[in-house]
Design an enzyme around this catalytic site. Structure first.
Site, PDB file in Angstrom:
ATOM      1  N   HIS A   1      28.881  11.017  80.457  1.00 16.22           N
ATOM      2  CA  HIS A   1      27.569  11.586  80.181  1.00 16.22           C
ATOM      3  C   HIS A   1      27.380  11.863  78.688  1.00 16.22           C
ATOM      4  CE1 HIS A   1      26.832  13.001  84.532  1.00 16.22           C
ATOM      5  NE2 HIS A   1      25.975  12.060  84.240  1.00 16.22           N
TER       6      HIS A   1
ATOM      7  N   ARG B   1      39.415 -22.747  66.318  1.00 11.64           N
ATOM      8  CA  ARG B   1      40.452 -23.413  65.545  1.00 11.64           C
ATOM      9  C   ARG B   1      41.820 -22.984  66.056  1.00 11.64           C
ATOM     10  NH1 ARG B   1      40.408 -22.031  59.332  1.00 11.64           N
ATOM     11  NH2 ARG B   1      41.321 -20.095  60.123  1.00 11.64           N
TER      12      ARG B   1
ATOM     13  N   CYS C   1      32.238 -24.935  57.268  1.00 14.84           N
ATOM     14  CA  CYS C   1      32.482 -23.515  57.532  1.00 14.84           C
ATOM     15  C   CYS C   1      33.002 -22.872  56.255  1.00 14.84           C
ATOM     16  CB  CYS C   1      33.454 -23.308  58.695  1.00 14.84           C
ATOM     17  SG  CYS C   1      34.969 -24.252  58.613  1.00 14.84           S
TER      18      CYS C   1
END
Length: 802
Positions: free
Chosen positions: A424, A582, A755
Site C-alpha cells: 500500500h 551480441r 551501433c
C-alpha cells in the site's frame, strides 16, 4: 433501522452496484458471478451494504454530529486531525450497533457456516463507494480484519470497518482528492478466508508498476496471509510473465527475483486474530510459489483484465490480490481493482531523471517510481516521530503505514527497511509522485536524522540511497508529433532493468543488446566455472559457486536461467520489434575479474587484440561456456517464444572463423534459418569491410561497430587518454570504411546498421550514413530522440539536394 436488505450475496452483485456495496465488494461480486464459471476460483461471501451505514447515521442523528465535529478541519494540524478522527470513529461505531443489522449479519453468517463448516474463518473487509476508481485507489485507507470467527466477533468487526471510514488517513485522502466526507459511504465485504497462512499470497498487476509498460503481468508473493505484503512488512518474491507470448501459448516465466520473506502472518487465538512468525532460512531462499502457480495466476490476471476492459470499453490494467489455500491447494483471486497510477501516464511526453554526481551508497532496495530526490533524513521508528516531520525531508522508517499518508505527501522521498513494490505504501507513493526505495535492510541503523541523502529511482529496478545531496537533472521531451525518419533508429541496451522504460521511447528495436552486462551484473561468475565446476582451482571459489547456485540441479542451470531471463526481458520489452543480442565480448582481463575467473583466462599483454569474440566460441578453452550462452538464447527463442531475437557474433577476424562459429551454434541448437533465426556479424575489423562480400555469404546482416573499427582503422588505442585526440569517426579514412561497409552489405542485399554514438554526436555522420542508405542506426537510449531529429533532417536535406 428499517429491515431493508442490508445483506447481498456475491452472486447477486456486479460492477453496477458500486453505489450500494462499494468498489471492492462490487469487484468481488463481479469476480464471483462472472469469472467463477470460467474456472477462476473466488471465495464466496456477502456484502453488508452501504445503506446500513447511511441508515445508521441518519436514524441516530450521528450524521449531523459528524458534520459538526469535522467542520473547519485543517488536515495539516496532525494532532487535531487525529483527535477528531478518533471521535468520529467512536460515533460511527456506536451508531451501527443496531439489532436489525446484527440479525441480518448473523443469518448470513450461519449460511456460510452451512457451506464451509461451523468453524469457518472470515475476512471482513471495508469497501467504500468511492473506492477502486480509475483515478483514486483509496488503497489502505480503511480497515479490514482477518480470521474472524463467531457471530459476536463478526458483528464487532463489521462495526469497526464502518468506523474506519474516518481513519486519519482516509479523511486526509478524501480532502486531497476532492471527495465530500458525507457523499462517500462504506460497505463491508464478508468472505471465507483462504488458508494462505498454510501457503502463500500476494498481489498481481497487469502492467509494470514503475514504467507503465503494459505487455507484462507482474506477480508478487510471500508466505502466509497477504496483509504483510499489502502493508509493506515483507519483501516479496517477484515474477514477470510476458502477455503476448503467453497468449500465443508459451508457458515460461519471463524473469524472477527472490525476496527476503523473513516472516509470515498466520492465524492466532485469543484477542489477536493473527500473528507473525519467522520464516526458516531455507524457506526464505526458495520461491514461495512454483512456476506453474505463477503462470496460472498470470492467466487469471489476464482473464480479469480482459473482462474488466470489455466492461469499460477500453484497456483497463488491473491490480489483483491472490491467495493459495494450503488446505485444498487451490489458487484464489480475492480482489481486483483498476490500477490507478502507471496506467494514467500520458504518452505525449517523456520525463527522465539523470543523476549527475557520485557518492557512497548507503543502501539499495526496490525502486518505486523513476524519480530522484534529495533532502535531510527524518528517521521515524514510532508514530510519535511523525510530529516533527518537515516538508522536503526524506522519510526513513522500518516500514510505512497508510496512517502516515499526510506526512508521505510532503516528503521528498521515502525509504524503508521492509516492503515490496506492490504494498500500500508503494501504491500511495506512486499516486503522490514521491520516489521511494523499499526493502533496504538495516537502513535505519545506517542513517541519522538531519543528514543529507539522495534517493535515486532512476537507475532501473534497484533504487539507491547515496550520501549527501547529489546534483541531478530532469529532462522533459515532447513526443507528440515527432517526425520519424525512414532509417530505423534503434537503441543499445545492456541492463534488463531499464528495458520496459526504454521500450516506451520512440524506437525501432534494439540494435545492440550487450550480453556482458547481464553476465557481469546478474550472474557474476565465470561461465566456465559453472560449466566445469570441478575445474575451479580454489576451494574458496568452489564453495562460492556451490553457495550461489544452491537450489539448482547443477551450476550450469543457474547460468542458463539468469542469462535467458535477462536477454528475454529485453526481447520481451521490445517485442515484436527486432532485438539483436551480441554474444559475450569480454576481453580476457574482464573475464578474469569475474568470480572464479582467473584460473580460466590467460594473461595477455594486449587483451583488446587477444582472445576475445569469435575466437573463443569454438576454442576448447571456452567451448563449454559458449554452449551455455547458446542454451540460454535457445531458451529465449524456443521456450519463451521470443522469435524477435537475432544473434550477433562480435570480433570475427576471418571467414573461416565465422564458419566455425556458425557451425558450433547449430550444434548447440541455434541453427541459422530455423524458426526464422537470423545471425548477424559485428563489422568492426578492417578485414570485415575488405571481405564484406565473402562474409555476406554467411551472415544475414551486419552491424558496424564504430568504436573498434575506428580504433583499428586509425591505429588508436581508444582507452588511451594521451592519444584520444586522434580518435575521430569523421576521419576521411573512417568515412571510406563506413562507405565500403554500407555499400558492400547493400550490394549483397544484407541488412546493415551501425551501433555507436557517432551519428548522435555528429550530425554530418548521420547525414553521410543516411545518404548511403544505411538501414538502421543504434544509439544509447539518452540519444534516441536527438538522433531521430538529426537523421530526419539529414534525410530531408538529402532529398532536397542540399
Amino acid at each position: 433501522m428499517s429491515n431493508a436488505a442490508y445483506v447481498r450475496w456475491f452472486k447477486d452483485i456486479g460492477l453496477s452496484d458500486v453505489g450500494m456495496v462499494g468498489g471492492k465488494t462490487a469487484s468481488l461480486g463481479e469476480l464471483y458471478s462472472a469469472l467463477s464459471p470460467k474456472g477462476i476460483a473466488v471465495p464466496n461471501g456477502f456484502a453488508v451494504t452501504a445503506s446500513a451505514y447511511r441508515s445508521a447515521l441518519q436514524e441516530t442523528g450521528a450524521g449531523e454530529e459528524l458534520r459538526k465535529l469535522l467542520a473547519g478541519l485543517d488536515k495539516r494540524r496532525i494532532s487535531d486531525l487525529a483527535r477528531r478522527a478518533a471521535a468520529a470513529r467512536k460515533i460511527v461505531y456506536a451508531a451501527t450497533d443496531r439489532a436489525e443489522l446484527r440479525q441480518e449479519i448473523a443469518r448470513a453468517y450461519r449460511q456460510l457456516q452451512r457451506e464451509y463448516g461451523a468453524n469457518v474463518a472470515l475476512a471482513v473487509r471495508s469497501s467504500a463507494t468511492a473506492e477502486d476508481l480509475p483515478n483514486a485507489s483509496f488503497a489502505g485507507q480503511h480497515d479490514s480484519f482477518l480470521n474472524i470467527r463467531g457471530e459476536r466477533a463478526l458483528f464487532d468487526a463489521c462495526r469497526r470497518c464502518f468506523a474506519s471510514i474516518f481513519t486519519d488517513r482516509a479523511i486526509s485522502y478524501r480532502i486531497d482528492n476532492g471527495f465530500d466526507h458525507f457523499k462517500v459511504a462504506l460497505s463491508v465485504a464478508v468472505m471465507k478466508m483462504v488458508r494462505s497462512d498454510l501457503a502463500s499470497s500476494g498481489v498481481i498487476f497487469t502492467l509494470d508498476t514503475e514504467s507503465g509498460f503494459r505487455d507484462v503481468v507482474f506477480v508478487t508473493g510471500a508466505y502466509g496471509l497477504g496483509e504483510n505484503i499489502v502493508q509493506g512488512a515483507v519483501e516479496p518474491d517477484e515474477f514477470y510473465v510476458h502477455k503476448p507470448t503467453f497468449n500465443a501459448g508459451f508457458r515460461t516465466v519471463l524473469s524472477r527475483r527472490v525476496g527476503a520473506k523473513d516472516k509470515k502472518m498466520v492465524y492466532a487465538r485469543g484477542h489477536a486474530t493473527t500473528r507473525n512468525v519467522p520464516v526458516p532460512a531455507r524457506a526464505r531462499e526458495r520461491f514461495c510459489v512454483s512456476d506453474d502457480d505463477v503462470l496460472n495466476l498470470a492467466g487469471c490476471a489476464i482473464e480479469v483484465e480482459d473482462h474488466y476492459s470489455a466492461k469499460a470499453g477500453h484497456p483497463l490494467p488491473m491490480d489483483v490480490e491472490w491467495a493459495k489455500d494450503g488446505a485444498d491447494g487451490k489458487l484464489y483471486i480475492i480482489q481486483a481493482r483498476p490500477e490507478t497510477v502507471a496506467s494514467r501516464r500520458k504518452p505525449d511526453a517523456l520525463e527522465t531523471y539523470v543523476l549527475k554526481g557520485k557518492a557512497a551508497v548507503l543502501g539499495e532496495g526496490r525502486a518505486v517510481g523513476e524519480k530522484i530526490a534529495a533532502g535531510k533524513v527524518r528517521l521515524v521508528t514510532r508514530k510519535q516521530d511523525l510530529r516533527g516531520f518537515r516538508p522536503g525531508e526524506v522519510l526513513v522508517a522500518p516500514a510505512t503505514s497508510p496512517d502516515w499518508e499526510p506526512v508521505m505527501k510532503i516528503a521528498a522521498a521515502i525509504v524503508t527497511e521492509h516492503g515490496g513494490r506492490t504494498c500500500h505504501a508503494a501504491i500511495v507513493a506512486r499516486e503522490l509522485g514521491v520516489p521511494a526505495v523499499v526493502g533496504i535492510a538495516g537502513i535505519t541503523r545506517t542513517v541519522k536524522s538531519g543528514t543529507a541523502v539522495t534517493v535515486s529511482c532512476a537507475e532501473g529496478d534497484i533504487g539507491h540511497v547515496y550520501a549527501g545531496s547529489l546534483p541531478f537533472e530532469v529532462e522533459r521531451v515532447a513526443t507528440a508529433g515527432l517526425k520519424r525518419p525512414r532509417t530505423e533508429i534503434m537503441v543499445n541496451l545492456g541492463n534488463p532493468e531499464l528495458a520496459f522504460k526504454t521500450a516506451m521511447v520512440p524506437n525501432d528495436g534494439v540494435g545492440l543488446a550487450r550480453m556482458e552486462f547481464i553476465i557481469n551484473q546478474h550472474i557474476g561468475i565465470h561461465p566456465m566455472a559453472l560449466a566445469k565446476p570441478d575445474q575451479v582451482k580454489s576451494a574458496k571459489d568452489r564453495q562460492m559457486v556451490r553457495q550461489l547456485t544452491r537450489g539448482y540441479a547443477k551450476p550450469a542451470d543457474f547460468f542458463v536461467e539468469r542469462l535467458s531471463e535477462g536477454v528475454g526481458t529485453i526481447a520481451a520489452a521490445f517485442h515484436p520489434r527486432p532485438v539483436i543480442v551480441r554474444l559475450s565480448d569480454f576481453k580476457t582481463n574482464e573475464y578474469a575479474s569475474l568470480k572464479a575467473g582467473a584460473g580460466f583466462e590467460p594473461r595477455e599483454e594486449n587483451p583488446m587484440l587477444g582472445f576475445r569474440g569469435a575466437a573463443r566460441y569454438a576454442h576448447p578453452a571456452y567451448a563449454a561456456g559458449f554452449a551455455l550462452e547458446c542454451a540460454a538464447l535457445r531458451r529465449v527463442r524456443n521456450a519463451m517464444g521470443l522469435k524477435n531475437l537475432k544473434v550477433m557474433i562480435p570480433f570475427c577476424r576471418r571467414v573461416e572463423e565465422a564458419r566455425n562459429v556458425i557451425q558450433a551454434m547449430a550444434t548447440h541448437g541455434l541453427k541459422q534459418g530455423d524458426n526464422g533465426l537470423e545471425i548477424y556479424m559485428m563489422c568492426e575489423i578492417p578485414n570485415n569491410v575488405i571481405l564484406i562480400d565473402r562474409f555476406a555469404e554467411l551472415f544475414d546482416g551486419f552491424s558496424i561497430g564504430s568504436n573498434d573499427l575506428t580504433q583499428l582503422t586509425l591505429g588508436v588505442d581508444r582507452d588511451s587518454d594521451i592519444v584520444a585526440f586522434d580518435f575521430d569517426e569523421r576521419d576521411p579514412g573512417m568515412l571510406a570504411m563506413l562507405e565500403m561497409a554500407v555499400t558492400g552489405a547493400k550490394r549483397n542485399r544484407r541488412h546493415v546498421g551501425i551501433c555507436g554514438e557517432a551519428p548522435a554526436n555528429y550530425p554530418e555522420i548521420a547525414q553521410f550514413l543516411a545518404g548511403l542508405g544505411i538501414d538502421s542506426i543504434s544509439v544509447n537510449p539518452s540519444s534516441v530522440l536527438r538522433t531521430i531529429g538529426a537523421v530526419y533532417e539529414a534525410e530531408r536535406n538529402a532529398d532536397s539536394g542540399e
